[in-house]
Design a protein around this motif. Structure first.
Motif, PDB file in Angstrom:
ATOM      1  N   THR A 149       0.831  -1.213   0.000  1.00  0.00           N
ATOM      2  CA  THR A 149       0.000   0.000   0.000  1.00  0.00           C
ATOM      3  C   THR A 149       0.865   1.264   0.000  1.00  0.00           C
ATOM      4  O   THR A 149       0.554   2.236  -0.694  1.00  0.00           O
ATOM      5  N   HIS A 150       1.942   1.232   0.783  1.00  0.00           N
ATOM      6  CA  HIS A 150       2.713   2.474   0.984  1.00  0.00           C
ATOM      7  C   HIS A 150       4.076   2.484   0.306  1.00  0.00           C
ATOM      8  O   HIS A 150       4.847   3.430   0.503  1.00  0.00           O
ATOM      9  N   GLN A 151       4.367   1.459  -0.496  1.00  0.00           N
ATOM     10  CA  GLN A 151       5.728   1.347  -1.049  1.00  0.00           C
ATOM     11  C   GLN A 151       6.156   2.606  -1.802  1.00  0.00           C
ATOM     12  O   GLN A 151       7.293   3.083  -1.647  1.00  0.00           O
ATOM     13  N   ARG A 152       5.252   3.176  -2.609  1.00  0.00           N
ATOM     14  CA  ARG A 152       5.621   4.367  -3.396  1.00  0.00           C
ATOM     15  C   ARG A 152       6.016   5.535  -2.495  1.00  0.00           C
ATOM     16  O   ARG A 152       6.964   6.264  -2.768  1.00  0.00           O
ATOM     17  N   THR A 153       5.268   5.698  -1.420  1.00  0.00           N
ATOM     18  CA  THR A 153       5.580   6.798  -0.494  1.00  0.00           C
ATOM     19  C   THR A 153       6.881   6.508   0.256  1.00  0.00           C
ATOM     20  O   THR A 153       7.731   7.396   0.417  1.00  0.00           O
ATOM     21  N   LEU A 154       7.041   5.239   0.692  1.00  0.00           N
ATOM     22  CA  LEU A 154       8.237   4.879   1.455  1.00  0.00           C
ATOM     23  C   LEU A 154       9.495   4.950   0.591  1.00  0.00           C
ATOM     24  O   LEU A 154      10.605   5.138   1.104  1.00  0.00           O
ATOM     25  N   ALA A 155       9.314   4.803  -0.724  1.00  0.00           N
ATOM     26  CA  ALA A 155      10.475   4.816  -1.627  1.00  0.00           C
ATOM     27  C   ALA A 155      10.939   6.231  -1.962  1.00  0.00           C
ATOM     28  O   ALA A 155      11.959   6.392  -2.632  1.00  0.00           O
ATOM     29  N   VAL A 156      10.230   7.244  -1.491  1.00  0.00           N
ATOM     30  CA  VAL A 156      10.643   8.628  -1.809  1.00  0.00           C
ATOM     31  C   VAL A 156      12.017   8.955  -1.208  1.00  0.00           C
ATOM     32  O   VAL A 156      12.909   9.419  -1.922  1.00  0.00           O
ATOM     33  N   PRO A 157      12.252   8.682   0.094  1.00  0.00           N
ATOM     34  CA  PRO A 157      13.565   9.064   0.649  1.00  0.00           C
ATOM     35  C   PRO A 157      14.718   8.175   0.192  1.00  0.00           C
ATOM     36  O   PRO A 157      15.831   8.642   0.002  1.00  0.00           O
ATOM     37  N   THR A 158      14.443   6.870   0.044  1.00  0.00           N
ATOM     38  CA  THR A 158      15.524   5.934  -0.306  1.00  0.00           C
ATOM     39  C   THR A 158      14.902   4.615  -0.758  1.00  0.00           C
ATOM     40  O   THR A 158      13.686   4.455  -0.719  1.00  0.00           O
ATOM     41  N   GLY A 159      15.733   3.672  -1.194  1.00  0.00           N
ATOM     42  CA  GLY A 159      15.217   2.412  -1.728  1.00  0.00           C
ATOM     43  C   GLY A 159      14.477   1.585  -0.685  1.00  0.00           C
ATOM     44  O   GLY A 159      14.573   1.829   0.523  1.00  0.00           O
ATOM     45  N   THR A 160      13.713   0.597  -1.161  1.00  0.00           N
ATOM     46  CA  THR A 160      12.967  -0.276  -0.254  1.00  0.00           C
ATOM     47  C   THR A 160      13.283  -1.741  -0.567  1.00  0.00           C
ATOM     48  O   THR A 160      13.377  -2.109  -1.740  1.00  0.00           O
ATOM     49  N   ARG A 161      13.449  -2.555   0.462  1.00  0.00           N
ATOM     50  CA  ARG A 161      13.633  -4.002   0.264  1.00  0.00           C
ATOM     51  C   ARG A 161      12.784  -4.735   1.295  1.00  0.00           C
ATOM     52  O   ARG A 161      13.067  -4.654   2.495  1.00  0.00           O
ATOM     53  N   TYR A 162      11.758  -5.435   0.820  1.00  0.00           N
ATOM     54  CA  TYR A 162      10.872  -6.183   1.722  1.00  0.00           C
ATOM     55  C   TYR A 162      11.495  -7.553   1.982  1.00  0.00           C
ATOM     56  O   TYR A 162      11.844  -8.268   1.034  1.00  0.00           O
ATOM     57  N   VAL A 163      11.658  -7.930   3.263  1.00  0.00           N
ATOM     58  CA  VAL A 163      12.355  -9.182   3.579  1.00  0.00           C
ATOM     59  C   VAL A 163      11.485 -10.190   4.336  1.00  0.00           C
ATOM     60  O   VAL A 163      12.008 -11.136   4.906  1.00  0.00           O
ATOM     61  N   GLY A 164      10.165  -9.997   4.342  1.00  0.00           N
ATOM     62  CA  GLY A 164       9.310 -11.049   4.879  1.00  0.00           C
ATOM     63  C   GLY A 164       8.254 -10.599   5.866  1.00  0.00           C
ATOM     64  O   GLY A 164       8.284  -9.490   6.387  1.00  0.00           O
ATOM     65  N   GLY A 165       7.326 -11.521   6.112  1.00  0.00           N
ATOM     66  CA  GLY A 165       6.177 -11.211   6.969  1.00  0.00           C
ATOM     67  C   GLY A 165       6.513 -11.163   8.451  1.00  0.00           C
ATOM     68  O   GLY A 165       5.755 -10.598   9.243  1.00  0.00           O
ATOM     69  N   ASP A 166       7.616 -11.788   8.843  1.00  0.00           N
ATOM     70  CA  ASP A 166       8.031 -11.723  10.253  1.00  0.00           C
ATOM     71  C   ASP A 166       8.503 -10.299  10.549  1.00  0.00           C
ATOM     72  O   ASP A 166       9.489  -9.835   9.972  1.00  0.00           O
ATOM     73  N   PRO A 167       7.799  -9.596  11.460  1.00  0.00           N
ATOM     74  CA  PRO A 167       8.177  -8.199  11.703  1.00  0.00           C
ATOM     75  C   PRO A 167       9.587  -8.037  12.248  1.00  0.00           C
ATOM     76  O   PRO A 167      10.158  -6.941  12.205  1.00  0.00           O
ATOM     77  N   GLY A 168      10.189  -9.134  12.733  1.00  0.00           N
ATOM     78  CA  GLY A 168      11.556  -9.048  13.259  1.00  0.00           C
ATOM     79  C   GLY A 168      12.636  -9.116  12.194  1.00  0.00           C
ATOM     80  O   GLY A 168      13.809  -8.830  12.470  1.00  0.00           O
ATOM     81  N   PHE A 169      12.256  -9.486  10.961  1.00  0.00           N
ATOM     82  CA  PHE A 169      13.295  -9.738   9.951  1.00  0.00           C
ATOM     83  C   PHE A 169      14.021  -8.486   9.460  1.00  0.00           C
ATOM     84  O   PHE A 169      15.197  -8.549   9.109  1.00  0.00           O
ATOM     85  N   ALA A 170      13.315  -7.356   9.404  1.00  0.00           N
ATOM     86  CA  ALA A 170      14.003  -6.130   8.958  1.00  0.00           C
ATOM     87  C   ALA A 170      15.104  -5.782   9.952  1.00  0.00           C
ATOM     88  O   ALA A 170      16.256  -5.502   9.565  1.00  0.00           O
ATOM     89  N   ALA A 171      14.769  -5.843  11.253  1.00  0.00           N
ATOM     90  CA  ALA A 171      15.775  -5.535  12.281  1.00  0.00           C
ATOM     91  C   ALA A 171      16.912  -6.547  12.237  1.00  0.00           C
ATOM     92  O   ALA A 171      18.084  -6.184  12.391  1.00  0.00           O
ATOM     93  N   LEU A 172      16.561  -7.808  11.997  1.00  0.00           N
ATOM     94  CA  LEU A 172      17.607  -8.842  11.964  1.00  0.00           C
ATOM     95  C   LEU A 172      18.569  -8.604  10.799  1.00  0.00           C
ATOM     96  O   LEU A 172      19.798  -8.677  10.962  1.00  0.00           O
ATOM     97  N   HIS A 173      18.012  -8.305   9.616  1.00  0.00           N
ATOM     98  CA  HIS A 173      18.882  -8.002   8.467  1.00  0.00           C
ATOM     99  C   HIS A 173      19.733  -6.765   8.746  1.00  0.00           C
ATOM    100  O   HIS A 173      20.932  -6.731   8.456  1.00  0.00           O
ATOM    101  N   ASP A 174      19.088  -5.746   9.294  1.00  0.00           N
ATOM    102  CA  ASP A 174      19.765  -4.488   9.609  1.00  0.00           C
ATOM    103  C   ASP A 174      20.940  -4.739  10.555  1.00  0.00           C
ATOM    104  O   ASP A 174      22.095  -4.378  10.280  1.00  0.00           O
ATOM    105  N   VAL A 175      20.644  -5.414  11.678  1.00  0.00           N
ATOM    106  CA  VAL A 175      21.681  -5.614  12.698  1.00  0.00           C
ATOM    107  C   VAL A 175      22.774  -6.558  12.190  1.00  0.00           C
ATOM    108  O   VAL A 175      23.959  -6.378  12.517  1.00  0.00           O
ATOM    109  N   ALA A 176      22.400  -7.543  11.374  1.00  0.00           N
ATOM    110  CA  ALA A 176      23.429  -8.446  10.822  1.00  0.00           C
ATOM    111  C   ALA A 176      24.409  -7.648   9.959  1.00  0.00           C
ATOM    112  O   ALA A 176      25.631  -7.815  10.060  1.00  0.00           O
TER     113      ALA A 176
END
Ligand code: FVH
Length: 293
Positions: A149-176
């Motif tokens: 729904t919001h990808q176009r808006t979220l992509a305005v400041p910088t790129g977007t990469r969706y990494v899964g339905g588990d809400p913890g995965f973005a933080a896990l990728h980030d911290v890794a």
């Protein structure tokens, strides 16, 4: 004359630190109606001058729009800021750095309060925001439909990469990735320390470091292939026995140069343990198994 240009989504941004301010400027610059809130009100002034609507409270800022982005210091500050906010029907996108468990907990907390949740891990520093060629992006995880729904808006400041339905995965990728970066910078610090007292200009040494680290980074997919196959002896060009022997030279050089080896020794000790366990002909991949408890 009528145009078919779709209306720009209006949104709320909580947090105007270095990163929040950079994000805010790109949304305003792209024509998105933006409501901002910051704990220290004076930080909202430059953005008000650039067209942002300023809310006096976080709850008021949340009430202003369905899409709410939080970019605050840490998990505790997000919860504190949202204490009095009504999240019913709101889409909360959290770009605050946190742990996977904190993101999962915040997702539950948001759902219990009637909102949808998407977590983000920002792989960029403020000067990279709004600069598409900088290579910056944000990892997103959680509700796929909210992301779509919001990808176009979220992509305005910088790129977007969706990494899964588990809400913890973005933080896990980030911290890794941040953890890998920390290891790299500790190696860089040690290398500069080794040359520090010599007639070697850091400015001339820096490109050599960059070139070498870039070349060595090409080995990472090989590590991934070994992890997936379970065989750490495939495609080994530098075996563990040789590298552990080489570590003695690295440590002796540090001593000769009057440099503490404290950044080096924890990793070297793991390599030596893996060798002692009988894995002389493997790569360093086996160290990963020693780390996973
Ligand atoms: N800046 C960077 O290089 C990195 C790049 C990768 C992503 N991180 C994360 O982004 C989050 C925000 O970082 P920031 O750079 O904007 O951080 P600051 O400039 O320190 O601003 C912090 C904002 O948080 C507000 N804040 C702090 N505590 C509270 C609280 N208890 N309640 C409400 N707001 C709070 C602070 O407000 P104020 O001090 O101005 O009143 C700032 O708006 C962060 O997770 C990074 O890890 C940035």
């Amino acid at each position: 004359m009528e145009t078919n240009t779709p209306a720009k989504t209006s949104l709320t941004l909580l947090g105007l630190g270095a990163m929040g301010t950079a994000l805010a400027r790109t949304w305003l610059g792209a024509g998105h109606p933006l409501t901002v809130w910051n704990r220290t009100a004076s930080r909202t002034e430059p953005l008000a001058a650039e067209g942002a609507t300023v809310a006096g409270t976080a709850a008021g800022a949340v009430a202003a729009n369905d899409l709410v982005v939080a970019c605050l210091l840490d998990d505790a500050s997000v919860r504190e800021a949202l204490t009095d906010a009504d999240l019913t029907g709101k889409d909360l996108v959290n770009l605050t750095t946190g742990t996977p468990a904190q993101a999962r907990s915040l997702a539950r907390w948001t759902r219990e309060r009637g909102g949808r949740f998407l977590d983000g891990g920002i792989m960029a520093i403020p000067p990279m925001i709004g600069v598409p060629e900088s290579g910056g992006y944000v990892f997103y995880s959680g509700s796929r439909s909210l992301f779509d729904t919001h990808q176009r808006t979220l992509a305005v400041p910088t790129g977007t990469r969706y990494v899964g339905g588990d809400p913890g995965f973005a933080a896990l990728h980030d911290v890794a990735l941040l953890s890998a970066m920390t290891g790299m910078f500790s190696g860089v610090a040690h290398a500069f320390a080794l040359i520090r007292r010599e007639e070697i200009a850091p400015k001339e040494f820096a490109p050599l470091l960059v070139e070498w680290l870039t070349a060595m980074a090409t080995l990472v997919p090989g590590t991934a292939a070994q992890l997936e196959s379970g065989d750490y002896t495939v495609g080994v060009s530098s075996n563990l026995a040789m590298m552990v022997a080489g570590n003695a030279t690295l440590l002796r050089t540090a001593e000769e140069q009057g440099v503490s080896a404290e950044l080096m020794t924890p990793y070297m000790e793991l390599m030596a343990r893996r060798l002692a366990d009988g894995h002389a002909d493997e790569s360093e991949t086996g160290v990963i198994d020693l780390l996973v408890r």
